[in-house]
Design a protein around this motif. Structure first.
Motif, mmCIF file in Angstrom:
data_model
loop_
_atom_site.group_PDB
_atom_site.id
_atom_site.type_symbol
_atom_site.label_atom_id
_atom_site.label_comp_id
_atom_site.label_asym_id
_atom_site.label_seq_id
_atom_site.Cartn_x
_atom_site.Cartn_y
_atom_site.Cartn_z
ATOM 1 N N VAL A 181 -9.687 -2.069 -1.772
ATOM 2 C CA VAL A 181 -9.731 -1.708 -0.106
ATOM 3 C C VAL A 181 -8.647 -0.876 0.166
ATOM 4 N N GLY A 201 -2.410 -1.649 -9.819
ATOM 5 C CA GLY A 201 -3.254 -0.570 -10.317
ATOM 6 C C GLY A 201 -2.554 0.573 -10.837
ATOM 7 N N ASP A 203 -15.004 -9.689 5.847
ATOM 8 C CA ASP A 203 -13.469 -8.776 6.081
ATOM 9 C C ASP A 203 -12.650 -9.405 5.141
ATOM 10 N N ALA A 204 -12.258 -8.800 4.286
ATOM 11 C CA ALA A 204 -11.300 -9.255 3.233
ATOM 12 C C ALA A 204 -10.247 -9.763 3.559
ATOM 13 N N ASP A 250 -4.475 9.929 -0.730
ATOM 14 C CA ASP A 250 -5.276 8.772 -1.093
ATOM 15 C C ASP A 250 -5.527 7.736 0.122
ATOM 16 N N SER A 251 -6.557 7.119 -0.042
ATOM 17 C CA SER A 251 -7.309 6.497 1.182
ATOM 18 C C SER A 251 -6.345 5.342 1.931
ATOM 19 N N ALA A 252 -5.413 4.875 1.358
ATOM 20 C CA ALA A 252 -4.714 4.143 2.113
ATOM 21 C C ALA A 252 -3.704 4.704 3.078
ATOM 22 N N ASP A 308 -17.951 -0.469 -1.752
ATOM 23 C CA ASP A 308 -18.502 0.789 -1.295
ATOM 24 C C ASP A 308 -17.937 1.965 -1.058
ATOM 25 N N MET A 349 -3.772 0.677 -2.873
ATOM 26 C CA MET A 349 -2.386 0.909 -2.676
ATOM 27 C C MET A 349 -1.808 0.365 -1.357
ATOM 28 N N LYS A 365 -14.844 4.916 -2.910
ATOM 29 C CA LYS A 365 -15.139 5.602 -3.952
ATOM 30 C C LYS A 365 -14.646 4.880 -5.381
ATOM 31 N N SER A 366 -13.545 4.096 -5.384
ATOM 32 C CA SER A 366 -12.976 3.479 -6.503
ATOM 33 C C SER A 366 -13.883 2.094 -6.528
HETATM 34 N N1 NAP Z 1 -3.549 2.690 -8.140
HETATM 35 C C1 NAP Z 1 -4.083 3.875 -7.825
HETATM 36 O O1 NAP Z 1 -3.603 4.790 -8.803
HETATM 37 C C2 NAP Z 1 -4.681 4.607 -6.668
HETATM 38 C C3 NAP Z 1 -5.284 5.983 -6.749
HETATM 39 C C4 NAP Z 1 -5.905 6.364 -5.746
HETATM 40 C C5 NAP Z 1 -6.099 5.411 -4.516
HETATM 41 N N2 NAP Z 1 -5.589 4.097 -4.574
HETATM 42 C C6 NAP Z 1 -5.891 3.328 -3.555
HETATM 43 O O2 NAP Z 1 -6.873 2.331 -3.935
HETATM 44 C C7 NAP Z 1 -7.769 2.068 -2.635
HETATM 45 C C8 NAP Z 1 -9.193 2.398 -2.484
HETATM 46 O O3 NAP Z 1 -9.143 3.973 -2.474
HETATM 47 P P1 NAP Z 1 -10.868 4.683 -2.348
HETATM 48 O O4 NAP Z 1 -10.470 6.074 -2.430
HETATM 49 O O5 NAP Z 1 -11.785 3.842 -3.266
HETATM 50 O O6 NAP Z 1 -10.848 4.268 -0.867
HETATM 51 P P2 NAP Z 1 -12.203 4.219 0.007
HETATM 52 O O7 NAP Z 1 -13.492 5.173 -0.519
HETATM 53 O O8 NAP Z 1 -11.949 4.444 1.442
HETATM 54 O O9 NAP Z 1 -12.818 2.681 -0.119
HETATM 55 C C9 NAP Z 1 -12.067 1.841 0.738
HETATM 56 C C10 NAP Z 1 -13.114 0.522 0.808
HETATM 57 O O10 NAP Z 1 -12.715 -0.480 1.561
HETATM 58 C C11 NAP Z 1 -13.396 -1.053 2.327
HETATM 59 N N3 NAP Z 1 -12.828 -2.077 3.313
HETATM 60 C C12 NAP Z 1 -11.744 -1.398 4.331
HETATM 61 N N4 NAP Z 1 -11.517 -2.598 4.895
HETATM 62 C C13 NAP Z 1 -12.076 -3.623 4.261
HETATM 63 C C14 NAP Z 1 -12.104 -5.130 4.570
HETATM 64 N N5 NAP Z 1 -11.206 -5.573 5.375
HETATM 65 N N6 NAP Z 1 -12.810 -5.870 3.997
HETATM 66 C C15 NAP Z 1 -13.429 -5.456 2.858
HETATM 67 N N7 NAP Z 1 -13.698 -4.093 2.575
HETATM 68 C C16 NAP Z 1 -12.859 -3.137 3.389
HETATM 69 C C17 NAP Z 1 -13.724 0.453 3.264
HETATM 70 O O11 NAP Z 1 -14.950 0.021 3.808
HETATM 71 P P3 NAP Z 1 -15.135 0.797 5.105
HETATM 72 O O12 NAP Z 1 -15.183 2.279 4.614
HETATM 73 O O13 NAP Z 1 -16.410 0.283 5.994
HETATM 74 O O14 NAP Z 1 -13.947 0.641 6.310
HETATM 75 C C18 NAP Z 1 -14.196 1.085 1.804
HETATM 76 O O15 NAP Z 1 -15.406 0.950 1.517
HETATM 77 C C19 NAP Z 1 -6.691 2.703 -1.539
HETATM 78 O O16 NAP Z 1 -5.837 1.645 -1.252
HETATM 79 C C20 NAP Z 1 -6.289 3.573 -2.098
HETATM 80 O O17 NAP Z 1 -4.979 4.046 -1.489
HETATM 81 C C21 NAP Z 1 -5.195 3.706 -5.796
#
Ligand code: NAP
Length: 339
Positions: A258, A305, A232-233, A36-38, A183, A282, A185-186
């Protein structure tokens, strides 16, 4: 074997990862882990984004804990693999055959995982090719891999399938929705569903760190957002100030997607009194969210979430079929054989 005794697999420090299925379990050969991305960002930062060191750290975590449960972020991911064995008590209950390719839809933080070796780490996507085995419990969720969508793309989308399904439920016609981290995945999938739900009289605002990325540009081009805000959030006042300038009434629904800590207050400040904030991220701190809302006197509903919603895998994959530009973007970034 669970440590500590009495724990459940998810909150246990260590679980038994012996790759042998009990009669109510599935044994799978694992091909790819989607961290997962975090978690992947944290692993990357602590390993200098070096593929080999990240791989070694994953092996270390799995050998210590019996599962890919990042001890810093507390989060996991999911896997894609092939069914090797179906426990006797499950054979008549599941629509599965030995050899089927499936994606796990339960977190790696509770999935017994045994890694023989790491073959490759893709630092740009968080996907790791391994040789290994995993056990899925009877209660575990899984999905057949789709035949019309590239494996790498399906894996990327299924990892975050909870987000679009929840966004569909939360949004309705005429609302203003803010998606933070629009921008990723989610975020992309959430924008697509938010836009479909709010309709022509509603508004979807995406907050991104950079408007020049291919995904940010695609969001506007494909009409998945009405506006993009670059901020920047973690800078709560500055970022929410830009949202307020566009939508003085603030948002009915805020979706936080994020992968960095410290964005709770921005999410709260973007939501109107009575609004809803869905923290899919996350990196969310329960304490920061709860005390932050209290601190600024904002009466909002905050949702953790939940990674699962009924039909979430189908909903997420269907989003790609319904949005060719979104599908093309995911193909370009996540397909095994990228164009
Ligand atoms: N709840 C659940 O079951 C579950 C399941 C899977 C994942 N997750 C979590 O959901 C989150 C998103 O996952 P994802 O796979 O969609 O991640 P991702 O594709 O990496 O997207 C994260 C986005 O957040 C942006 N971002 C980072 N820092 C930021 C900031 N300071 N201000 C504004 N935007 C910012 C990133 O931009 P840049 O690329 O330009 O840095 C990127 O576009 C993660 O925390 C992940 O761990 C949750």
């Amino acid at each position: 074997m669970l440590e500590p005794a009495g724990a459940m697999p998810q909150d246990a420090w260590r679980i038994d990862n012996t790759p042998v299925a009990a009669e109510n379990e599935l044994l799978c050969e694992v091909d790819v882990l989607n961290i997962d991305s975090a978690s992947f960002r944290q692993l990357g930062e602590s390993c200098g984004f070096d593929a080999q060191r990240i791989g070694e750290r994953v092996v270390e975590i799995v050998s210590q804990r019996g599962k890919q449960h990042n001890p810093v972020t507390g989060s996991g991911g999911m896997f894609v693999g092939r069914v090797l064995e179906i426990g006797a008590a499950l054979r008549d209950k599941v629509d599965l055959s030995v050899g089927d390719r499936i994606a796990s839809l339960v977190s790696l933080t509770l999935t017994p995982l045994y890694i023989e070796r790491i073959d490759a780490v893709d630092v740009t996507t968080g996907q790791i090719w391994v040789r290994g085995k995993a056990i899925l419990f009877e209660s575990a969720l899984w999905a057949h891999m789709p035949s019309d969508i590239d494996d790498g793309v399906a894996l990327a989308v299924l990892d975050v399938a909870g987000a679009p399904a929840q966004v569909r439920r939360l949004c309705s016609a005429g609302q203003t929705v803010v998606v933070i981290g629009a921008d990723g995945k989610s975020g992309l999938l959430s924008c697509a569903h938010a836009k479909a739900r709010v309709g022509p009289h509603g508004r979807v605002i995406g907050l991104v760190p950079d408007s020049t990325t291919p995904s940010a540009r695609m969001l506007l081009r494909a009409g998945l957002v009405d506006d993009l805000v670059v901020a920047d959030a973690r800078s709560a006042l500055e970022a929410s100030g830009q949202i307020e300038a566009l939508a003085p009434q603030l948002a009915d629904v805020v979706v936080n997607c994020v992968n960095v800590p410290g964005t709770e207050l921005c999410s709260i400040l973007c939501a109107k009194d009575g609004g809803t904030i869905y923290f899919f991220s996350m990196s969310t701190s329960f304490t920061a969210a709860a005390l932050g809302a209290e601190g600024i006197g904002r009466d909002v509903t905050m949702m953790i979430g939940n990674g699962y919603a009924k039909g979430h895998a189908d909903t997420a994959l269907q989003t790609l079929r319904d949005h060719p530009e979104l599908h093309a973007y995911f193909n370009q970034k996540y397909a095994r054989t990228r164009t």
